[in-house]
Design a protein around this motif. Structure first.
Motif, PDB file in Angstrom:
ATOM      1  N   ARG A 113      40.403  27.416-142.091  1.00  0.00           N
ATOM      2  CA  ARG A 113      39.757  27.580-143.394  1.00  0.00           C
ATOM      3  C   ARG A 113      39.010  28.907-143.468  1.00  0.00           C
ATOM      4  NH1 ARG A 113      36.246  22.578-144.973  1.00  0.00           N
ATOM      5  NH2 ARG A 113      34.900  23.376-143.335  1.00  0.00           N
ATOM      6  N   ASN A 114      38.445  29.339-142.336  1.00  0.00           N
ATOM      7  CA  ASN A 114      37.688  30.591-142.326  1.00  0.00           C
ATOM      8  C   ASN A 114      38.560  31.796-141.990  1.00  0.00           C
ATOM      9  OD1 ASN A 114      35.493  29.107-142.877  1.00  0.00           O
ATOM     10  ND2 ASN A 114      34.447  29.430-140.935  1.00  0.00           N
ATOM     11  N   GLY A 115      39.867  31.576-141.948  1.00  0.00           N
ATOM     12  CA  GLY A 115      40.751  32.684-141.624  1.00  0.00           C
ATOM     13  C   GLY A 115      40.763  33.012-140.141  1.00  0.00           C
ATOM     14  N   GLY A 116      40.202  32.121-139.319  1.00  0.00           N
ATOM     15  CA  GLY A 116      40.191  32.346-137.874  1.00  0.00           C
ATOM     16  C   GLY A 116      41.337  31.622-137.202  1.00  0.00           C
ATOM     17  N   LEU A 117      41.235  31.502-135.896  1.00  0.00           N
ATOM     18  CA  LEU A 117      42.338  30.934-135.137  1.00  0.00           C
ATOM     19  C   LEU A 117      41.811  30.125-133.961  1.00  0.00           C
ATOM     20  CD1 LEU A 117      45.476  31.043-134.850  1.00  0.00           C
ATOM     21  CD2 LEU A 117      45.136  33.003-133.341  1.00  0.00           C
ATOM     22  N   LEU A 118      42.357  28.933-133.796  1.00  0.00           N
ATOM     23  CA  LEU A 118      42.034  28.135-132.611  1.00  0.00           C
ATOM     24  C   LEU A 118      43.217  28.214-131.657  1.00  0.00           C
ATOM     25  CD1 LEU A 118      40.005  26.006-131.344  1.00  0.00           C
ATOM     26  CD2 LEU A 118      41.625  24.316-132.148  1.00  0.00           C
ATOM     27  N   ILE A 119      42.969  28.640-130.444  1.00  0.00           N
ATOM     28  CA  ILE A 119      44.050  28.759-129.463  1.00  0.00           C
ATOM     29  C   ILE A 119      43.853  27.716-128.381  1.00  0.00           C
ATOM     30  CG2 ILE A 119      45.196  30.284-127.808  1.00  0.00           C
ATOM     31  CD1 ILE A 119      44.263  32.633-129.381  1.00  0.00           C
ATOM     32  N   LYS A 120      44.899  26.957-128.103  1.00  0.00           N
ATOM     33  CA  LYS A 120      44.825  25.967-127.029  1.00  0.00           C
ATOM     34  C   LYS A 120      45.491  26.553-125.790  1.00  0.00           C
ATOM     35  CE  LYS A 120      44.708  22.105-130.198  1.00  0.00           C
ATOM     36  NZ  LYS A 120      45.452  20.989-130.782  1.00  0.00           N
ATOM     37  N   VAL A 121      44.772  26.539-124.694  1.00  0.00           N
ATOM     38  CA  VAL A 121      45.306  27.180-123.484  1.00  0.00           C
ATOM     39  C   VAL A 121      45.589  26.151-122.399  1.00  0.00           C
ATOM     40  CG1 VAL A 121      43.998  29.272-124.008  1.00  0.00           C
ATOM     41  CG2 VAL A 121      43.085  27.621-122.366  1.00  0.00           C
ATOM     42  N   ASN A 122      46.425  26.546-121.456  1.00  0.00           N
ATOM     43  CA  ASN A 122      46.758  25.704-120.310  1.00  0.00           C
ATOM     44  C   ASN A 122      45.482  25.368-119.518  1.00  0.00           C
ATOM     45  OD1 ASN A 122      47.653  24.618-117.955  1.00  0.00           O
ATOM     46  ND2 ASN A 122      49.257  26.151-117.620  1.00  0.00           N
ATOM     47  N   PRO A 123      45.188  24.074-119.351  1.00  0.00           N
ATOM     48  CA  PRO A 123      43.919  23.700-118.712  1.00  0.00           C
ATOM     49  C   PRO A 123      43.942  23.749-117.184  1.00  0.00           C
ATOM     50  CG  PRO A 123      45.079  21.738-119.427  1.00  0.00           C
ATOM     51  CD  PRO A 123      45.937  22.910-119.831  1.00  0.00           C
ATOM     52  N   HIS A 124      45.092  24.035-116.600  1.00  0.00           N
ATOM     53  CA  HIS A 124      45.177  23.946-115.138  1.00  0.00           C
ATOM     54  C   HIS A 124      44.312  24.980-114.430  1.00  0.00           C
ATOM     55  CE1 HIS A 124      48.962  21.506-115.763  1.00  0.00           C
ATOM     56  NE2 HIS A 124      48.137  20.745-115.079  1.00  0.00           N
ATOM     57  N   PHE A 125      43.463  24.499-113.555  1.00  0.00           N
ATOM     58  CA  PHE A 125      42.633  25.325-112.675  1.00  0.00           C
ATOM     59  C   PHE A 125      41.610  26.192-113.414  1.00  0.00           C
ATOM     60  CE2 PHE A 125      46.757  24.791-110.438  1.00  0.00           C
ATOM     61  CZ  PHE A 125      46.295  23.960-109.425  1.00  0.00           C
ATOM     62  N   THR A 126      41.284  25.857-114.658  1.00  0.00           N
ATOM     63  CA  THR A 126      40.284  26.680-115.360  1.00  0.00           C
ATOM     64  C   THR A 126      38.937  26.607-114.666  1.00  0.00           C
ATOM     65  OG1 THR A 126      39.975  24.846-116.866  1.00  0.00           O
ATOM     66  CG2 THR A 126      41.256  26.701-117.696  1.00  0.00           C
ATOM     67  N   SER A 127      38.654  25.461-114.036  1.00  0.00           N
ATOM     68  CA  SER A 127      37.358  25.374-113.361  1.00  0.00           C
ATOM     69  C   SER A 127      37.432  25.793-111.897  1.00  0.00           C
ATOM     70  CB  SER A 127      36.789  23.960-113.495  1.00  0.00           C
ATOM     71  OG  SER A 127      37.748  23.029-113.087  1.00  0.00           O
ATOM     72  N   GLN A 128      38.655  25.973-111.389  1.00  0.00           N
ATOM     73  CA  GLN A 128      38.802  26.354-109.978  1.00  0.00           C
ATOM     74  C   GLN A 128      38.891  27.868-109.803  1.00  0.00           C
ATOM     75  OE1 GLN A 128      39.058  23.572-107.889  1.00  0.00           O
ATOM     76  NE2 GLN A 128      39.131  22.174-109.608  1.00  0.00           N
ATOM     77  N   ASP A 129      39.627  28.508-110.701  1.00  0.00           N
ATOM     78  CA  ASP A 129      39.872  29.948-110.535  1.00  0.00           C
ATOM     79  C   ASP A 129      38.606  30.768-110.797  1.00  0.00           C
ATOM     80  OD1 ASP A 129      42.387  29.218-109.974  1.00  0.00           O
ATOM     81  OD2 ASP A 129      43.322  30.112-111.750  1.00  0.00           O
ATOM     82  N   CYS A 130      38.481  31.867-110.063  1.00  0.00           N
ATOM     83  CA  CYS A 130      37.333  32.744-110.271  1.00  0.00           C
ATOM     84  C   CYS A 130      37.590  33.611-111.502  1.00  0.00           C
ATOM     85  CB  CYS A 130      37.121  33.631-109.045  1.00  0.00           C
ATOM     86  SG  CYS A 130      35.812  34.833-109.275  1.00  0.00           S
ATOM     87  N   SER A 185      35.432  19.805-105.997  1.00  0.00           N
ATOM     88  CA  SER A 185      35.502  18.494-106.633  1.00  0.00           C
ATOM     89  C   SER A 185      34.620  18.491-107.874  1.00  0.00           C
ATOM     90  CB  SER A 185      35.040  17.419-105.658  1.00  0.00           C
ATOM     91  OG  SER A 185      33.663  17.581-105.425  1.00  0.00           O
ATOM     92  N   LEU A 186      34.743  17.405-108.668  1.00  0.00           N
ATOM     93  CA  LEU A 186      33.991  17.313-109.925  1.00  0.00           C
ATOM     94  C   LEU A 186      32.481  17.412-109.716  1.00  0.00           C
ATOM     95  CD1 LEU A 186      35.376  14.619-112.391  1.00  0.00           C
ATOM     96  CD2 LEU A 186      34.497  16.871-112.963  1.00  0.00           C
ATOM     97  N   SER A 187      32.028  16.960-108.514  1.00  0.00           N
ATOM     98  CA  SER A 187      30.583  16.890-108.305  1.00  0.00           C
ATOM     99  C   SER A 187      29.980  18.261-107.992  1.00  0.00           C
ATOM    100  CB  SER A 187      30.271  15.903-107.181  1.00  0.00           C
ATOM    101  OG  SER A 187      30.925  16.334-106.015  1.00  0.00           O
ATOM    102  N   ILE A 188      30.813  19.216-107.622  1.00  0.00           N
ATOM    103  CA  ILE A 188      30.277  20.551-107.311  1.00  0.00           C
ATOM    104  C   ILE A 188      30.112  21.340-108.606  1.00  0.00           C
ATOM    105  CG2 ILE A 188      30.718  22.710-106.076  1.00  0.00           C
ATOM    106  CD1 ILE A 188      32.231  20.986-104.010  1.00  0.00           C
ATOM    107  N   ARG A 189      28.871  21.661-108.911  1.00  0.00           N
ATOM    108  CA  ARG A 189      28.570  22.214-110.231  1.00  0.00           C
ATOM    109  C   ARG A 189      28.489  23.736-110.258  1.00  0.00           C
ATOM    110  NH1 ARG A 189      30.591  19.064-113.147  1.00  0.00           N
ATOM    111  NH2 ARG A 189      29.816  20.472-114.740  1.00  0.00           N
ATOM    112  N   THR A 190      28.625  24.373-109.083  1.00  0.00           N
ATOM    113  CA  THR A 190      28.512  25.831-109.042  1.00  0.00           C
ATOM    114  C   THR A 190      29.787  26.445-108.471  1.00  0.00           C
ATOM    115  OG1 THR A 190      26.175  25.513-108.598  1.00  0.00           O
ATOM    116  CG2 THR A 190      27.027  27.738-108.311  1.00  0.00           C
ATOM    117  N   HIS A 191      30.191  27.548-109.104  1.00  0.00           N
ATOM    118  CA  HIS A 191      31.365  28.266-108.611  1.00  0.00           C
ATOM    119  C   HIS A 191      30.886  29.390-107.693  1.00  0.00           C
ATOM    120  CE1 HIS A 191      35.066  30.643-108.676  1.00  0.00           C
ATOM    121  NE2 HIS A 191      34.321  31.669-109.010  1.00  0.00           N
TER     122      HIS A 191
END
Ligand code: ZN
Length: 375
Positions: free
Chosen positions: A308-325, A335-341
């Motif tokens: 509606r605002n002329g913008g764009l929502l992009i959906k990206v591959n979720p694999h390793f988004t929290s693992q990769d630096c 693991s899920l319990s480790i909160r710091t990268h």
């Protein structure tokens, strides 16, 4: 594009009863069409088309004349819903359609609204002269138009939520595409700890009032388990819980509307993870909090608000988004319990979710660069 605008309506007790009955007619029609479809397929591998269902409905109306007590369009609309349920199933977006129970069937669609163009003919749903909502075979229902209806009304959905009723107008509105601004891009990590963590370093939590109502709901449910089934107090408690449920879901929707509105206004490109929510919900340990947090709803809101605002929502591959630096790309298993990268490669130390949001942004921009440019 089509947008939904929702308003509360205030039917009288008699009207509520009638609307309840109409919903149950719709539900019966849905269920029997589904059963017929299954039977036909089993017997002869024959498909059961929408027009065949319509013909059957005509026959049903002769046998069960009470079906004539309600407008016919919402009844016919039921078959479109069933078709849609099968389409979603074949696309692997939903489970196999099942028989609907009372609690699963809460809305009916009036596919046309207002006056037929260039004629005096009024469709089954319209506005009365005094501004009330007018449904044929029911009469006028007061409606609270807390904001103007913006656009052309294409359809009306009447919806029951607990003890309250709503009118949802599907409105067509013209949108003007604006050029995408790559510099106004953000990645969002949606999670359980904080609701949303943004790649600009900010984050959003569920507001306190929502958490409070959720606590109240939990307590009310605990109290119910101590009451005698079927007793007066039990019934009272059930009503109380229903109302709290409604409140929680209203508050949550409200919060998500505001959050998605602000994000879509501020950013031209928003990247989120393309999560197969259904897959996640299957994981029992996380299931409650995930479905509760309404991630799917949030993504939907973001999607149409961006558009509606002329913008764009992009959906990206979720694999390793929290693992990769996000700095050097080294994969750091945690693991899920480790909160710091903490990166072994380059020494970067970041909050886990913030690191993920940076990765999501990066993937989003990579995807954006590959997209064809629309001028
Ligand atoms: Zn690194």
């Amino acid at each position: 594009m089509l947008l939904n605008q929702k308003y509360e309506i205030f039917p009288s007790d008699v009207q509520k009863e009638t609307l309840d009955t109409w919903l149950s007619y719709c539900r019966q029609t849905y269920n029997s069409a589904l059963l017929d479809k299954q039977r036909k397929y089993k017997l002869s591998k024959e498909s059961y088309s929408r027009s065949a269902m319509q013909t059957q409905l005509k026959r049903d109306k002769l046998a069960w004349t009470y079906l004539k007590d309600m407008p016919s369009q919402p009844l016919q609309e039921v078959f479109r819903r069933l078709d849609h349920a099968f389409i979603k199933f074949f696309r692997k977006e939903a489970r196999y359609p099942k028989l609907k129970k009372y609690k699963d069937y809460n809305s009916m669609t009036f596919p046309q609204f207002g006056h037929k163009p260039n004629s005096h003919y009024c469709y089954a749903a319209s506005f009365a002269i005094n501004g009330d909502l007018q449904l044929s075979k029911l009469g006028n229902i007061p409606i609270h138009l807390h904001r103007p209806i913006d656009g052309t009304i294409k359809q009306l959905i009447i919806k029951r939520r607990g003890t309250r009723w709503y009118a949802i107008f599907r409105v067509e509105r013209q949108v003007y595409p604006a050029p995408i601004n790559r510099n106004l891009a953000v990645g969002i990590d949606v999670g359980l700890n904080k609701y949303a963590v943004l790649s600009d370093g900010s984050y959003h939590e569920n507001p306190r009032f929502l958490r409070q109502t959720e606590k109240k709901l939990k307590r009310a449910q605990q109290r119910l388990s101590h009451l005698k089934r079927g007793s007066v107090n039990y019934k009272k408690q059930v009503t109380k819980i229903q109302k709290l449920h409604e409140k929680v879901s209203n508050q949550r929707r409200d919060t998500l509307h505001k959050l998605s509105f602000n994000l879509a206004k501020k950013y031209s490109v928003i990247a989120v993870e393309d999560l197969n929510i259904r897959q996640l919900v299957k994981n029992k340990r996380l299931s409650k909090s995930i479905s509760d947090a309404g991630w799917g709803m949030f993504r939907n809101m973001l999607s149409y608000k961006c558009e509606r605002n002329g913008g764009l929502l992009i959906k990206v591959n979720p694999h390793f988004t929290s693992q990769d630096c996000s700095n050097c790309g080294t994969r750091v298993k945690k693991s899920l319990s480790i909160r710091t990268h903490i990166c072994k490669g380059c020494g970067t130390i970041l909050d886990r979710d913030y690191n993920a949001s940076l990765n999501i942004l990066q993937r989003g921009l990579e995807q954006l660069d590959k997209m064809p440019v629309i001028i």
